[in-house]
Design a protein around this motif. Structure first.
Motif, short mmCIF file in Angstrom:
data_model
loop_
_atom_site.label_atom_id
_atom_site.label_comp_id
_atom_site.label_asym_id
_atom_site.label_seq_id
_atom_site.Cartn_x
_atom_site.Cartn_y
_atom_site.Cartn_z
N LEU A 249 0.91 -1.25 -0.07
CA LEU A 249 -0.10 -0.11 0.03
C LEU A 249 0.92 1.14 0.05
N LEU A 250 1.00 1.84 -1.11
CA LEU A 250 2.03 2.99 -1.32
C LEU A 250 1.25 4.38 -1.84
N ASN A 251 1.72 5.28 -1.16
CA ASN A 251 1.43 6.73 -1.75
C ASN A 251 -0.09 7.12 -1.36
N ALA A 252 -0.32 6.87 -0.02
CA ALA A 252 -1.71 7.07 0.48
C ALA A 252 -1.69 8.49 0.94
N PRO A 253 -2.61 9.36 0.38
CA PRO A 253 -2.72 10.72 0.75
C PRO A 253 -3.32 10.73 2.12
N ASP A 254 -3.87 9.83 2.88
CA ASP A 254 -4.63 9.91 3.99
C ASP A 254 -4.28 8.62 4.85
N HIS A 255 -5.14 7.42 4.73
CA HIS A 255 -5.03 6.33 5.41
C HIS A 255 -4.74 5.27 4.39
N ALA A 256 -3.68 4.19 4.60
CA ALA A 256 -3.62 3.11 3.77
C ALA A 256 -4.79 2.00 4.08
N PHE A 257 -4.88 1.92 5.21
CA PHE A 257 -6.08 0.92 5.64
C PHE A 257 -6.89 1.44 6.46
N GLN A 258 -8.34 1.75 6.26
CA GLN A 258 -8.99 2.36 7.33
C GLN A 258 -10.24 1.67 7.47
N VAL B 175 3.40 4.71 4.14
CA VAL B 175 3.00 6.02 4.96
C VAL B 175 2.69 5.46 6.61
N CYS B 176 2.75 6.61 7.29
CA CYS B 176 2.65 6.58 8.87
C CYS B 176 1.50 7.60 9.17
N PHE B 177 0.96 7.31 10.41
CA PHE B 177 -0.02 8.19 10.66
C PHE B 177 0.07 8.61 12.28
N VAL B 178 -0.70 9.80 12.56
CA VAL B 178 -0.51 10.48 13.71
C VAL B 178 -0.99 9.21 14.81
N ARG B 179 -0.50 9.58 16.02
CA ARG B 179 -0.79 8.72 17.26
C ARG B 179 0.23 7.38 17.09
N GLY B 180 1.05 7.26 16.08
CA GLY B 180 1.95 6.17 15.90
C GLY B 180 1.56 4.86 15.35
N ASP B 181 0.21 5.15 14.57
CA ASP B 181 -0.34 4.05 14.03
C ASP B 181 0.14 3.94 12.64
N VAL B 182 1.04 2.96 12.36
CA VAL B 182 1.96 2.66 11.24
C VAL B 182 1.10 2.43 10.14
N LEU B 183 -0.18 1.51 10.41
CA LEU B 183 -0.65 1.04 9.14
C LEU B 183 -2.26 1.34 9.26
#
Length: 207
Positions: free
Chosen positions: A129-138, A161-169
């Motif tokens: 899952l590459l180049n997600a502008p927001d979440h890779a998996f939601q 991609v990585c997300f806020v709160r340390g949610d990597v995926l």
């Protein structure tokens, strides 16, 4: 197949064009094989899918043999979105590229639920899952009647991609969900920088 048609019979010599059509016609315990190529069409809440009630009835979507498969639509807010009750479904070995999704609002693989639903024995395995502008998996439940249960597996993935709160995926988009079984995350690798850094928890529960 990228050269198929949804008016075809869905065989190796007469393939469908879309995953939607494959999911609507696959039998319990069978596999939807995708021929190699880049698919520009989104999977967007296909209806009429019959899910199984036990492991022997699991439906799998995967590439045919070792042919590389990439979903890369030209625009939009998601690539592969499912809605409602989901059970015994595996997405395996697929590529998702969100380069063309809407900036700041694009999810590549999204489970969207409304009302009283159960998500049971879902597996996302060996995908990129590459180049997600927001979440890779939601996971985006819309009510507190949504339950994830019984061995949800998210494994062996590559994400850029990585997300806020340390949610990597995984981004659990709402507090309205409950975990009754196991949510397993293993073998996740990031190809890009993480900010902020942190090790994600395997799951979190609603208050």
């Amino acid at each position: 197949s990228t050269t198929g048609s949804d008016t075809n019979s869905g065989t190796i010599i007469s393939p469908y064009a879309t995953v939607d059509k494959g999911l609507q016609n696959v039998g319990l315990g069978e596999t939807v094989y995708m021929r190699g190529g880049t698919y520009g069409a989104k999977v967007s809440n296909p209806t009429g899918i019959t899910y199984g009630t036990q492991e022997s009835e699991r439906i799998t979507v995967r590439p045919y043999e070792a042919e590389p498969v990439t979903f890369q639509p030209g625009s939009g807010t998601h690539i592969f979105q499912l809605k409602g009750d989901i059970a015994y479904l595996t997405l395996s070995g697929l590529g998702f590229n969100g380069t063309n999704l809407n900036a700041g609002a694009g999810q590549m693989v999204k489970i969207w639920t409304q009302g009283s639903v159960d998500i049971t024995n879902f597996i996302l395995d060996g995908c990129t899952l590459l180049n997600a502008p927001d979440h890779a998996f939601q996971i985006d439940p819309q009510s507190d009647s949504c339950t994830w249960k019984n061995n949800i597996v998210i494994a062996q993935l590559l994400t850029s991609v990585c997300f806020v709160r340390g949610d990597v995926l995984v981004a659990f988009h709402s507090s309205y969900w409950r975990v009754l079984g196991h949510v397993t995350r293993r073998g996740i690798r990031e190809s890009g920088a993480c900010s902020p850094a942190g090790s994600p928890a395997a799951s979190r529960r609603s208050p």
